[in-house]
Design a protein around this motif. Structure first.
Motif, PDB file in Angstrom:
ATOM      1  N   ALA A 282     -32.554 -77.998  99.055  1.00  0.00           N
ATOM      2  CA  ALA A 282     -31.990 -79.007  98.156  1.00  0.00           C
ATOM      3  C   ALA A 282     -32.723 -80.329  98.315  1.00  0.00           C
ATOM      4  N   ASN A 283     -32.727 -81.123  97.259  1.00  0.00           N
ATOM      5  CA  ASN A 283     -33.508 -82.362  97.236  1.00  0.00           C
ATOM      6  C   ASN A 283     -32.654 -83.581  96.923  1.00  0.00           C
ATOM      7  N   SER A 284     -33.030 -84.683  97.524  1.00  0.00           N
ATOM      8  CA  SER A 284     -32.489 -85.988  97.165  1.00  0.00           C
ATOM      9  C   SER A 284     -33.310 -86.535  95.995  1.00  0.00           C
ATOM     10  N   PRO A 285     -32.898 -87.653  95.378  1.00  0.00           N
ATOM     11  CA  PRO A 285     -33.654 -88.166  94.231  1.00  0.00           C
ATOM     12  C   PRO A 285     -35.131 -88.412  94.515  1.00  0.00           C
ATOM     13  N   TRP A 286     -35.480 -88.864  95.729  1.00  0.00           N
ATOM     14  CA  TRP A 286     -36.903 -89.099  96.013  1.00  0.00           C
ATOM     15  C   TRP A 286     -37.643 -87.799  96.368  1.00  0.00           C
ATOM     16  N   GLY A 287     -36.965 -86.673  96.187  1.00  0.00           N
ATOM     17  CA  GLY A 287     -37.616 -85.382  96.336  1.00  0.00           C
ATOM     18  C   GLY A 287     -37.588 -84.553  95.070  1.00  0.00           C
ATOM     19  N   TRP A 288     -36.977 -85.057  93.993  1.00  0.00           N
ATOM     20  CA  TRP A 288     -36.912 -84.301  92.743  1.00  0.00           C
ATOM     21  C   TRP A 288     -38.300 -84.135  92.132  1.00  0.00           C
ATOM     22  N   ASP A 289     -38.530 -82.967  91.548  1.00  0.00           N
ATOM     23  CA  ASP A 289     -39.867 -82.697  91.014  1.00  0.00           C
ATOM     24  C   ASP A 289     -39.795 -81.663  89.906  1.00  0.00           C
ATOM     25  N   ASP A 290     -40.493 -81.906  88.839  1.00  0.00           N
ATOM     26  CA  ASP A 290     -40.815 -80.893  87.834  1.00  0.00           C
ATOM     27  C   ASP A 290     -42.302 -80.632  87.987  1.00  0.00           C
ATOM     28  N   GLY A 291     -42.646 -79.532  88.638  1.00  0.00           N
ATOM     29  CA  GLY A 291     -44.032 -79.278  89.022  1.00  0.00           C
ATOM     30  C   GLY A 291     -44.981 -79.095  87.868  1.00  0.00           C
ATOM     31  N   ASN A 292     -44.457 -78.859  86.644  1.00  0.00           N
ATOM     32  CA  ASN A 292     -45.318 -78.671  85.475  1.00  0.00           C
ATOM     33  C   ASN A 292     -45.663 -79.982  84.785  1.00  0.00           C
ATOM     34  N   ASP A 293     -45.076 -81.082  85.223  1.00  0.00           N
ATOM     35  CA  ASP A 293     -45.253 -82.360  84.547  1.00  0.00           C
ATOM     36  C   ASP A 293     -46.162 -83.286  85.357  1.00  0.00           C
ATOM     37  N   VAL A 294     -46.637 -84.330  84.695  1.00  0.00           N
ATOM     38  CA  VAL A 294     -47.606 -85.236  85.314  1.00  0.00           C
ATOM     39  C   VAL A 294     -47.017 -86.047  86.465  1.00  0.00           C
ATOM     40  N   PRO A 295     -45.824 -86.662  86.323  1.00  0.00           N
ATOM     41  CA  PRO A 295     -45.319 -87.477  87.428  1.00  0.00           C
ATOM     42  C   PRO A 295     -45.193 -86.672  88.720  1.00  0.00           C
ATOM     43  N   ALA A 296     -45.465 -87.304  89.836  1.00  0.00           N
ATOM     44  CA  ALA A 296     -45.445 -86.628  91.134  1.00  0.00           C
ATOM     45  C   ALA A 296     -44.017 -86.476  91.636  1.00  0.00           C
ATOM     46  N   ARG A 297     -43.894 -85.710  92.698  1.00  0.00           N
ATOM     47  CA  ARG A 297     -42.593 -85.482  93.320  1.00  0.00           C
ATOM     48  C   ARG A 297     -41.965 -86.821  93.708  1.00  0.00           C
ATOM     49  N   GLY A 298     -40.714 -86.986  93.322  1.00  0.00           N
ATOM     50  CA  GLY A 298     -39.970 -88.183  93.676  1.00  0.00           C
ATOM     51  C   GLY A 298     -40.102 -89.343  92.719  1.00  0.00           C
ATOM     52  N   GLU A 299     -41.045 -89.288  91.777  1.00  0.00           N
ATOM     53  CA  GLU A 299     -41.294 -90.462  90.935  1.00  0.00           C
ATOM     54  C   GLU A 299     -40.202 -90.711  89.902  1.00  0.00           C
ATOM     55  N   LEU A 300     -39.367 -89.726  89.624  1.00  0.00           N
ATOM     56  CA  LEU A 300     -38.245 -89.997  88.725  1.00  0.00           C
ATOM     57  C   LEU A 300     -37.416 -91.147  89.267  1.00  0.00           C
ATOM     58  N   ALA A 301     -37.221 -91.180  90.578  1.00  0.00           N
ATOM     59  CA  ALA A 301     -36.469 -92.277  91.204  1.00  0.00           C
ATOM     60  C   ALA A 301     -37.369 -93.415  91.645  1.00  0.00           C
ATOM     61  N   SER A 302     -38.539 -93.084  92.226  1.00  0.00           N
ATOM     62  CA  SER A 302     -39.336 -94.105  92.901  1.00  0.00           C
ATOM     63  C   SER A 302     -40.323 -94.823  91.996  1.00  0.00           C
ATOM     64  N   ASP A 303     -40.757 -94.203  90.907  1.00  0.00           N
ATOM     65  CA  ASP A 303     -41.667 -94.850  89.955  1.00  0.00           C
ATOM     66  C   ASP A 303     -41.254 -94.479  88.539  1.00  0.00           C
ATOM     67  N   PRO A 304     -40.019 -94.834  88.154  1.00  0.00           N
ATOM     68  CA  PRO A 304     -39.502 -94.408  86.855  1.00  0.00           C
ATOM     69  C   PRO A 304     -40.239 -95.002  85.669  1.00  0.00           C
ATOM     70  N   ALA A 305     -40.834 -96.187  85.824  1.00  0.00           N
ATOM     71  CA  ALA A 305     -41.586 -96.767  84.709  1.00  0.00           C
ATOM     72  C   ALA A 305     -42.758 -95.879  84.335  1.00  0.00           C
ATOM     73  N   ARG A 306     -43.405 -95.282  85.340  1.00  0.00           N
ATOM     74  CA  ARG A 306     -44.490 -94.352  85.045  1.00  0.00           C
ATOM     75  C   ARG A 306     -43.943 -93.099  84.354  1.00  0.00           C
ATOM     76  N   LEU A 307     -42.833 -92.571  84.877  1.00  0.00           N
ATOM     77  CA  LEU A 307     -42.295 -91.340  84.315  1.00  0.00           C
ATOM     78  C   LEU A 307     -41.923 -91.498  82.845  1.00  0.00           C
ATOM     79  N   VAL A 308     -41.225 -92.594  82.488  1.00  0.00           N
ATOM     80  CA  VAL A 308     -40.777 -92.705  81.099  1.00  0.00           C
ATOM     81  C   VAL A 308     -41.950 -92.939  80.148  1.00  0.00           C
ATOM     82  N   THR A 309     -43.012 -93.598  80.608  1.00  0.00           N
ATOM     83  CA  THR A 309     -44.162 -93.779  79.725  1.00  0.00           C
ATOM     84  C   THR A 309     -44.927 -92.471  79.533  1.00  0.00           C
TER      85      THR A 309
END
Length: 346
Positions: A282-309
């Motif tokens: 199981a993962n915390s927010p800084w461990g969430w990952d969609d391995g098929n997408d460009v943003p790296a593991r954890g970036e949904l929480a830690s670098d969300p500006a990159r993810l949404v762009t």
């Protein structure tokens, strides 16, 4: 005049560079706390409940609760204690800021990710899934909700509310983020839902209650469901960055097996009568990952500006410079671990 023009041009270029570095200025707005902002936009949450099977514990295995619901910070006894620990409804949030947007991450925890059959499906101790909401800073107290990205196991799903100016980017928008009024405040909240057993999370009604289920409402108090079909339960929001809180425990080896991954084992009957029981799954927010997408593991929480762009086409300027982001201290380590370690599957 020629010398003055040259000086003016240099000053203009310097100012342009400074503005590009800090991003667009935030409109003036009345101050609200991060806690108030998180509470205002926190989702009304539909949780499907399955009461059948030994591992369901009459439905308790589908109740959301605190990661320390059993009174300790060990991740390796939570499966075992699901039947005895507190089921007071709790959810966790973090707020990350730039001059143009607020990024609100919400985390829902279950002690068990479980199955009730022996065929080719793994269950595991601890379960953590959630979502990212992006709110544009438009000068109002609480801003404008523009998008949601939810976590369903090892996949992310993106949504926009009615009236949002955002559209599909590198990833297609998966649906409309609905809103609903709460009986406990005066706001319209986004609506999310989690499936029973595996607890994948999507925008309502892509997941919905099928038979028994609980409707959780954001609040400052934590209520325990009266039963597995309680349609009005308030959940308490807790800041991930609170002193001694979830982020502060990120290096606690009793709770986390590695950065962003909860510690879990096969004790307490996990895997009995089923295909298998996974460990450290199981993962915390800084461990969430969609391995098929460009943003790296954890970036949904830690670098969300990159993810949404990456996920959306956004007509307005999006600052990539954070004015508040405690996750940033771990970004380099997250990136390193993402390259050298296998990704746990939630």
């Amino acid at each position: 005049m020629r010398g003055r023009s040259r000086i003016a041009l240099v000053i203009a270029r310097v100012l342009a560079g400074v503005l590009a570095g800090v991003g667009p200025a935030a409109p003036a707005h009345a101050a609200v706390s991060r806690e108030q902002l998180a509470l205002r936009w926190a989702p009304i949450h539909y949780q499907d409940v399955d009461a059948t099977g030994d591992h369901a514990l009459g439905g308790r295995s589908d109740y959301i609760t605190a990661y320390d619901f059993d009174g300790d910070l060990s991740g390796r006894n939570n499966w075992d204690r699901t039947g005895a620990g507190s089921m007071a409804a709790t959810a966790y949030y973090s707020v990350v800021e730039t001059s143009s947007h607020w990024y609100l991450t919400y985390f829902f925890y279950h002690p068990r990710d479980w199955v009730d059959h022996p065929f080719f499906e793994t269950e595991h101790e601890n379960d953590g899934e959630g979502l990212l909401l992006t709110v544009e800073r438009d000068g109002s107290d609480y801003g404008l909700l523009r998008s949601a990205v939810t976590v369903a196991h090892s996949d992310f799903y993106s949504y926009t509310p009615v009236g949002s100016t955002w559209s599909s980017g590198r990833e297609s928008v998966d649906g409309t983020l609905q809103t609903q009024s709460s009986p406990h405040d005066s706001f319209q909240h986004p609506v999310t839902a989690q499936e029973a057993k595996g607890h994948g999370l999507k925008a309502y009604p892509q997941y919905n209650i099928n038979g028994d289920g609980i409707v959780y409402y954001p609040s400052t108090v934590a209520e325990a469901p009266a039963n597995g079909d309680d349609r009005d339960v308030r959940y308490q929001l807790v800041d991930i960055f609170a002193p001694g809180g979830l982020w502060a425990q990120r290096t606690n080896t009793a709770l986390f097996a590695s950065l962003g991954t909860f510690a879990g084992d096969t004790s307490g009957g996990c895997g009995q009568g089923t295909y298998s029981c996974g460990t450290n799954s199981a993962n915390s927010p800084w461990g969430w990952d969609d391995g098929n997408d460009v943003p790296a593991r954890g970036e949904l929480a830690s670098d969300p500006a990159r993810l949404v762009t990456e996920y959306f086409t956004i007509p307005a300027a999006v600052s990539r410079t954070y004015t508040y982001n405690p996750y940033r201290s771990e970004l380099a380590e997250l990136a390193r671990l993402d390259k050298v370690a296998p990704r746990p599957e939630d």
